[in-house]
Design a protein around this motif. Structure first.
Motif, PDB file in Angstrom:
ATOM      1  N   ALA A   1      19.360 -17.224  27.331  1.00  0.00           N
ATOM      2  CA  ALA A   1      19.629 -18.458  26.594  1.00  0.00           C
ATOM      3  C   ALA A   1      19.747 -18.108  25.114  1.00  0.00           C
ATOM      4  CB  ALA A   1      18.514 -19.473  26.811  1.00  0.00           C
ATOM      5  N   TYR A   2      20.618 -18.839  24.412  1.00  0.00           N
ATOM      6  CA  TYR A   2      20.867 -18.553  23.000  1.00  0.00           C
ATOM      7  C   TYR A   2      20.902 -19.838  22.179  1.00  0.00           C
ATOM      8  CZ  TYR A   2      22.404 -13.945  24.593  1.00  0.00           C
ATOM      9  OH  TYR A   2      22.449 -12.690  25.159  1.00  0.00           O
ATOM     10  N   GLU A   3      20.490 -19.690  20.951  1.00  0.00           N
ATOM     11  CA  GLU A   3      20.680 -20.761  19.976  1.00  0.00           C
ATOM     12  C   GLU A   3      22.165 -20.833  19.656  1.00  0.00           C
ATOM     13  OE1 GLU A   3      21.107 -22.774  16.281  1.00  0.00           O
ATOM     14  OE2 GLU A   3      21.314 -20.588  16.417  1.00  0.00           O
ATOM     15  N   ASP A   4      22.654 -22.039  19.413  1.00  0.00           N
ATOM     16  CA  ASP A   4      24.105 -22.234  19.306  1.00  0.00           C
ATOM     17  C   ASP A   4      24.751 -21.369  18.218  1.00  0.00           C
ATOM     18  OD1 ASP A   4      24.199 -25.811  20.092  1.00  0.00           O
ATOM     19  OD2 ASP A   4      24.167 -24.032  21.366  1.00  0.00           O
ATOM     20  N   SER A   5      24.084 -21.181  17.096  1.00  0.00           N
ATOM     21  CA  SER A   5      24.728 -20.482  15.983  1.00  0.00           C
ATOM     22  C   SER A   5      24.888 -18.985  16.228  1.00  0.00           C
ATOM     23  CB  SER A   5      23.939 -20.704  14.693  1.00  0.00           C
ATOM     24  OG  SER A   5      22.702 -20.031  14.731  1.00  0.00           O
ATOM     25  N   VAL A   6      24.210 -18.437  17.238  1.00  0.00           N
ATOM     26  CA  VAL A   6      24.320 -16.999  17.507  1.00  0.00           C
ATOM     27  C   VAL A   6      25.105 -16.704  18.778  1.00  0.00           C
ATOM     28  CG1 VAL A   6      22.109 -16.653  16.337  1.00  0.00           C
ATOM     29  CG2 VAL A   6      22.189 -16.706  18.846  1.00  0.00           C
ATOM     30  N   LYS A   7      25.474 -17.721  19.515  1.00  0.00           N
ATOM     31  CA  LYS A   7      26.237 -17.510  20.750  1.00  0.00           C
ATOM     32  C   LYS A   7      27.547 -16.781  20.448  1.00  0.00           C
ATOM     33  CE  LYS A   7      24.575 -21.399  23.531  1.00  0.00           C
ATOM     34  NZ  LYS A   7      24.900 -22.724  24.121  1.00  0.00           N
ATOM     35  N   GLY A   8      27.825 -15.766  21.244  1.00  0.00           N
ATOM     36  CA  GLY A   8      29.040 -14.982  21.046  1.00  0.00           C
ATOM     37  C   GLY A   8      28.894 -13.880  20.014  1.00  0.00           C
ATOM     38  N   ARG A   9      27.795 -13.878  19.267  1.00  0.00           N
ATOM     39  CA  ARG A   9      27.562 -12.826  18.261  1.00  0.00           C
ATOM     40  C   ARG A   9      26.360 -11.960  18.615  1.00  0.00           C
ATOM     41  NH1 ARG A   9      26.150 -14.008  13.228  1.00  0.00           N
ATOM     42  NH2 ARG A   9      25.084 -15.977  13.741  1.00  0.00           N
ATOM     43  N   PHE A  10      25.304 -12.567  19.136  1.00  0.00           N
ATOM     44  CA  PHE A  10      24.074 -11.850  19.471  1.00  0.00           C
ATOM     45  C   PHE A  10      23.963 -11.709  20.983  1.00  0.00           C
ATOM     46  CE2 PHE A  10      21.343 -13.194  15.537  1.00  0.00           C
ATOM     47  CZ  PHE A  10      22.359 -12.761  14.706  1.00  0.00           C
ATOM     48  N   THR A  11      23.347 -10.612  21.417  1.00  0.00           N
ATOM     49  CA  THR A  11      23.098 -10.383  22.839  1.00  0.00           C
ATOM     50  C   THR A  11      21.679  -9.896  23.030  1.00  0.00           C
ATOM     51  OG1 THR A  11      25.413  -9.776  23.226  1.00  0.00           O
ATOM     52  CG2 THR A  11      23.818  -9.165  24.909  1.00  0.00           C
ATOM     53  N   ILE A  12      20.943 -10.590  23.876  1.00  0.00           N
ATOM     54  CA  ILE A  12      19.593 -10.155  24.234  1.00  0.00           C
ATOM     55  C   ILE A  12      19.666  -9.401  25.557  1.00  0.00           C
ATOM     56  CG2 ILE A  12      19.024 -12.329  25.412  1.00  0.00           C
ATOM     57  CD1 ILE A  12      16.138 -11.976  24.352  1.00  0.00           C
ATOM     58  N   SER A  13      18.909  -8.325  25.648  1.00  0.00           N
ATOM     59  CA  SER A  13      18.864  -7.546  26.890  1.00  0.00           C
ATOM     60  C   SER A  13      17.483  -6.915  27.001  1.00  0.00           C
ATOM     61  CB  SER A  13      19.956  -6.465  26.894  1.00  0.00           C
ATOM     62  OG  SER A  13      19.770  -5.549  25.833  1.00  0.00           O
ATOM     63  N   ARG A  14      17.199  -6.367  28.163  1.00  0.00           N
ATOM     64  CA  ARG A  14      15.909  -5.722  28.364  1.00  0.00           C
ATOM     65  C   ARG A  14      16.053  -4.537  29.287  1.00  0.00           C
ATOM     66  NH1 ARG A  14      12.065 -10.168  30.398  1.00  0.00           N
ATOM     67  NH2 ARG A  14      10.591  -8.435  30.657  1.00  0.00           N
ATOM     68  N   ASP A  15      15.160  -3.589  29.101  1.00  0.00           N
ATOM     69  CA  ASP A  15      15.054  -2.423  29.979  1.00  0.00           C
ATOM     70  C   ASP A  15      13.622  -2.405  30.481  1.00  0.00           C
ATOM     71  OD1 ASP A  15      14.795   0.056  31.167  1.00  0.00           O
ATOM     72  OD2 ASP A  15      16.070   1.068  29.702  1.00  0.00           O
ATOM     73  N   ASN A  16      13.420  -2.883  31.692  1.00  0.00           N
ATOM     74  CA  ASN A  16      12.050  -2.988  32.206  1.00  0.00           C
ATOM     75  C   ASN A  16      11.418  -1.630  32.468  1.00  0.00           C
ATOM     76  OD1 ASN A  16      12.075  -5.749  32.013  1.00  0.00           O
ATOM     77  ND2 ASN A  16      12.568  -6.106  34.178  1.00  0.00           N
ATOM     78  N   ALA A  17      12.220  -0.620  32.681  1.00  0.00           N
ATOM     79  CA  ALA A  17      11.678   0.726  32.868  1.00  0.00           C
ATOM     80  C   ALA A  17      11.088   1.279  31.571  1.00  0.00           C
ATOM     81  CB  ALA A  17      12.765   1.661  33.380  1.00  0.00           C
ATOM     82  N   LYS A  18      11.604   0.769  30.448  1.00  0.00           N
ATOM     83  CA  LYS A  18      11.129   1.217  29.143  1.00  0.00           C
ATOM     84  C   LYS A  18      10.243   0.190  28.450  1.00  0.00           C
ATOM     85  CE  LYS A  18      15.093   4.216  28.191  1.00  0.00           C
ATOM     86  NZ  LYS A  18      16.202   4.524  27.250  1.00  0.00           N
ATOM     87  N   ASN A  19       9.983  -0.924  29.129  1.00  0.00           N
ATOM     88  CA  ASN A  19       9.169  -1.995  28.541  1.00  0.00           C
ATOM     89  C   ASN A  19       9.705  -2.422  27.172  1.00  0.00           C
ATOM     90  OD1 ASN A  19       7.531  -1.732  30.768  1.00  0.00           O
ATOM     91  ND2 ASN A  19       5.624  -1.621  29.614  1.00  0.00           N
ATOM     92  N   THR A  20      11.009  -2.579  27.095  1.00  0.00           N
ATOM     93  CA  THR A  20      11.638  -2.865  25.813  1.00  0.00           C
ATOM     94  C   THR A  20      12.668  -3.978  25.944  1.00  0.00           C
ATOM     95  OG1 THR A  20      11.337  -0.566  25.110  1.00  0.00           O
ATOM     96  CG2 THR A  20      12.923  -1.875  23.875  1.00  0.00           C
ATOM     97  N   VAL A  21      12.710  -4.823  24.950  1.00  0.00           N
ATOM     98  CA  VAL A  21      13.734  -5.857  24.866  1.00  0.00           C
ATOM     99  C   VAL A  21      14.520  -5.627  23.569  1.00  0.00           C
ATOM    100  CG1 VAL A  21      12.215  -7.529  23.714  1.00  0.00           C
ATOM    101  CG2 VAL A  21      14.196  -8.340  25.009  1.00  0.00           C
ATOM    102  N   TYR A  22      15.803  -5.937  23.617  1.00  0.00           N
ATOM    103  CA  TYR A  22      16.697  -5.669  22.498  1.00  0.00           C
ATOM    104  C   TYR A  22      17.391  -6.953  22.044  1.00  0.00           C
ATOM    105  CZ  TYR A  22      16.239  -0.992  24.494  1.00  0.00           C
ATOM    106  OH  TYR A  22      15.745   0.189  25.006  1.00  0.00           O
TER     107      TYR A  22
END
Length: 124
Positions: free
Chosen positions: A59-80
């Motif tokens: 889910a994204y706030e409207d002003s960042v949609k199409g510009r920001f991307t959230i992702s995660r790597d559960n093997a590394k316990n990291t979110v980006y």
């Protein structure tokens, strides 16, 4: 208990890109929904993006949609948070947050664990 440590902030020119990382300690990282919030000077903390436990839903706030991307790597316990085409108004302290359920939420009070924040400054 979950401890969160953000990194990757800094100074970037408008139109440029930056990637924030959030490393989490503790077990069962995939059981936590994760989010990024931001707080600009003299403003309230606001939601930016959230991702569920297995990474299938975002889910994204409207002003960042199409510009920001959230992702995660559960093997590394990291979110980006990949930030592209940044704007001056993206300047803020960015905070990583975790909630002990896999479902996303856009509200600050839904998240029990917070990092110390990383500063992002966009020059015009």
């Amino acid at each position: 208990q979950v401890q969160l440590v953000e990194s990757g902030g800094g100074l970037v020119q408008a139109g440029g890109s930056l990637r924030l990382s959030c490393a989490a300690s503790g077990r069962s990282f995939s059981g936590y929904a994760m989010a990024w919030f931001r707080q600009a000077p003299r403003k309230e903390r606001e939601f930016v993006a959230s991702i569920n436990g297995n990474g299938a839903f975002t889910a994204y706030e409207d002003s960042v949609k199409g510009r920001f991307t959230i992702s995660r790597d559960n093997a590394k316990n990291t979110v980006y948070l990949q930030m592209n085409s940044v704007k001056f108004e993206d300047t803020a302290d960015y905070y990583c947050a975790a909630r002990s359920t896999g479902a996303v939420s856009t509200t600050t009070y839904s998240y029990s664990y917070w990092g110390q924040g990383t500063q992002v400054t966009v020059s015009s």
